[in-house]
Motif scaffolding. Structure first.
Motif, short mmCIF file in Angstrom:
data_model
loop_
_atom_site.label_atom_id
_atom_site.label_comp_id
_atom_site.label_asym_id
_atom_site.label_seq_id
_atom_site.Cartn_x
_atom_site.Cartn_y
_atom_site.Cartn_z
N THR A 115 -10.87 34.69 7.79
CA THR A 115 -10.73 34.84 9.01
C THR A 115 -11.99 35.49 9.71
O THR A 115 -12.94 35.90 9.00
CB THR A 115 -9.48 35.83 9.06
N PRO A 116 -11.87 35.50 11.09
CA PRO A 116 -13.14 36.17 11.64
C PRO A 116 -13.35 37.66 11.23
O PRO A 116 -14.40 38.21 11.39
CB PRO A 116 -12.89 36.17 13.09
N ALA A 117 -12.18 38.35 10.71
CA ALA A 117 -12.36 39.72 10.26
C ALA A 117 -12.97 39.97 8.92
O ALA A 117 -13.32 41.13 8.51
CB ALA A 117 -11.17 40.39 10.51
N ASP A 118 -12.87 38.92 8.26
CA ASP A 118 -13.46 39.01 6.75
C ASP A 118 -14.81 38.95 6.89
O ASP A 118 -15.57 38.15 7.20
CB ASP A 118 -12.90 37.67 6.17
N ARG A 119 -15.37 39.82 6.05
CA ARG A 119 -16.79 40.00 5.63
C ARG A 119 -17.20 38.90 4.63
O ARG A 119 -16.22 38.20 3.78
CB ARG A 119 -17.23 41.48 5.11
N TRP A 120 -18.21 38.67 4.59
CA TRP A 120 -18.72 37.57 3.24
C TRP A 120 -20.03 38.00 2.74
O TRP A 120 -21.00 38.60 3.55
CB TRP A 120 -18.91 36.27 4.02
N THR A 121 -20.32 37.89 1.47
CA THR A 121 -21.46 38.53 0.87
C THR A 121 -22.89 37.78 1.24
O THR A 121 -22.83 36.41 1.61
CB THR A 121 -21.37 38.46 -0.64
N SER A 122 -24.11 38.27 1.30
CA SER A 122 -25.09 37.68 1.97
C SER A 122 -26.15 37.26 0.86
O SER A 122 -26.75 36.50 1.15
CB SER A 122 -25.88 39.02 2.65
N PHE A 123 -25.92 37.88 -0.56
CA PHE A 123 -26.97 37.57 -1.58
C PHE A 123 -28.37 37.78 -0.73
O PHE A 123 -28.53 38.95 -0.33
CB PHE A 123 -26.87 36.22 -1.88
N SER A 124 -29.27 36.97 -0.91
CA SER A 124 -30.63 37.32 -0.55
C SER A 124 -30.93 37.61 0.86
O SER A 124 -32.15 37.98 1.46
CB SER A 124 -31.71 36.32 -1.09
N VAL A 125 -30.22 37.01 1.95
CA VAL A 125 -30.11 37.43 3.13
C VAL A 125 -30.61 38.76 3.59
O VAL A 125 -31.20 39.33 4.60
CB VAL A 125 -28.96 36.97 3.93
N ALA A 126 -29.67 39.66 2.57
CA ALA A 126 -30.08 41.11 2.53
C ALA A 126 -31.71 41.46 2.88
O ALA A 126 -32.10 42.64 3.36
CB ALA A 126 -29.32 41.77 1.48
N LYS A 127 -32.50 40.48 2.03
CA LYS A 127 -33.99 40.98 1.94
C LYS A 127 -34.70 40.99 3.16
O LYS A 127 -35.37 41.99 3.76
CB LYS A 127 -34.47 39.52 1.26
N SER A 128 -34.25 40.27 4.32
CA SER A 128 -34.71 39.94 5.34
C SER A 128 -34.34 41.45 6.48
O SER A 128 -34.98 41.85 7.22
CB SER A 128 -34.46 38.97 5.98
N VAL A 129 -33.19 41.79 5.97
CA VAL A 129 -32.75 43.18 6.73
C VAL A 129 -33.54 44.14 6.16
O VAL A 129 -34.12 45.12 6.98
CB VAL A 129 -31.30 43.52 6.45
#
Length: 393
Positions: A115-129
């Motif tokens: 749903t729109p309220a559910d988070r989802w894991t980023s894996f390596s997208v976190a690197k760019s953060v």
């Protein structure tokens, strides 16, 4: 080769079994998140905060608006099979697809019972953060320069392979330090880093990394190293004197107006993984794209140096000189061939793709059946191309 390297051994060590979530047979003993069944992926990727130690990235009092624009209905073919958005999402196990153009949402779809309220894991997208927080630390005066030695901020690395390596070389993965990112070998660096406390009082990632030898001169070659992205996270928190989650909340999450708290998975020492595993809503993935596209401003204030986002998202080195089709690499961002777009990428089908001249951001969250294959990447590339063609007419 683009966007497919991510170590999960330390994360897997912290995870509890997810079989109960999905009513599926438990994985073999010692199995990691890389071996989750499709049912376990669907349940676990949106519930990481129940499975692993983490910190919370707190949102602020306001939400950055994402108004609706003219809807899109792109079509595409893959291996001769026609697809609309619905059939593509089903075929490639997409849990969320978001398209933003000029600040307006043209397409927003959910799958896999998300749903729109559910988070989802980023894996390596976190690197760019994480690399963006380097920019914030420079803006705040905690990091003097990208040309500073890494050892200025992680003194435990003195005397080893990282002696003489700059912060710039670390965030472009050109340190020259030897590293084995082989996921099929339990003896590889990526399988062993950070799994246990080697030296009391020293972060286990730092303890492991400072024992690695030099392979090539710093700055001479791109070589993907997940361990180094975790080092950058430690470097930032050492420099600013705060946990990564708190600093991210202060610099981006709260002032920019993310709609929901995020979570950030920790290593075995209780430090957020600089290279992995944030969880956030689909729209907040899109807002990360908006923050970068907008030059790194939040709440009317410049959070990173002027020009930082443009510099971070240009090619500083070729991924492979023999294969220009692989594109280049920026500050933990993958740069498309020709330089007209850039991406934050994570395995199992996570991506934020931006075409700055078009004002276009495409976010995809997935539970691919494999961490990364040429066919899966090609399919996502065709989706991105179809969306861009439909959005920029």
């Amino acid at each position: 080769m683009r966007g497919m390297r991510l170590a999960l051994a330390a994360v897997a060590a912290a995870l509890v079994p997810v079989a109960a979530l999905a009513q599926a047979s438990p994985p073999p003993a010692g199995a990691s998140i890389l071996m989750w069944s499709p049912e376990q992926q669907q349940a676990g990727y949106k519930a990481m905060e129940t499975l692993a130690a983490h910190e919370v990235v707190k949102r602020g009092p306001t939400v950055f608006p994402l108004p609706a624009g003219a809807p899109l209905d792109p079509k595409l073919k893959i291996a001769g099979t026609p697809h609309d958005i619905e059939s593509f999402m089903a075929a490639y196990r997409v849990s969320g697809l978001l398209v933003i153009k000029d600040g307006k949402v043209l397409l927003e779809r959910y799958g896999l019972e998300r749903t729109p309220a559910d988070r989802w894991t980023s894996f390596s997208v976190a690197k760019s953060v994480t690399s963006t927080l380097v920019g914030a630390a420079i803006q705040d005066g905690f990091i003097r320069s990208l040309d500073d030695p890494v050892t200025t901020y992680i003194p435990e690395l003195k005397g080893g392979g990282y002696e003489g390596v700059s912060v710039r070389q670390l965030i472009t993965m050109t340190s020259g330090v030897k590293w084995n990112e082989d996921y099929t070998s339990l003896d590889s660096d990526v399988a062993k880093v950070g799994l246990s406390v080697i030296e009391p009082g020293v972060n286990p990632v730092v303890s492991y990394m400072r024992r690695l030898p030099r392979d090539v001169p710093p700055g001479s070659k791109f070589h993907y190293s997940t361990g180094e992205t975790d080092l950058v996270g430690i470097l930032v928190s050492n420099a600013v004197g705060k946990p990564l989650s708190q600093y991210l909340s202060e610099k981006i999450w709260a002032p920019f107006g993310m709609e929901q708290d995020a979570i950030w998975i920790e290593d075995v020492a209780g430090h957020e993984r600089g290279g992995c595993c944030m969880s956030m809503t689909l729209r907040d993935y899109g807002r990360i794209g908006m923050f970068i596209l907008g030059g790194g401003k939040a709440g009317g204030k410049q959070m990173v140096p002027e020009g930082w986002t443009a510099d971070a998202t240009r090619a500083h080195i070729a991924v492979s000189p023999a294969h220009p089709e692989y594109g280049g690499y920026g500050y933990f961002w993958w740069i498309m061939p020709g330089g007209d777009g850039y991406e934050a990428l994570g395995i199992f089908g996570q991506s934020i793709t931006t075409f700055p001249k078009d004002g276009l951001i495409i976010v995809v969250n997935s539970a691919w059946p494999a961490a990364d294959t040429a066919a899966l990447n090609a399919a996502r590339g065709k989706l991105t191309a179809a969306i861009r063609a439909a959005a920029v007419r």
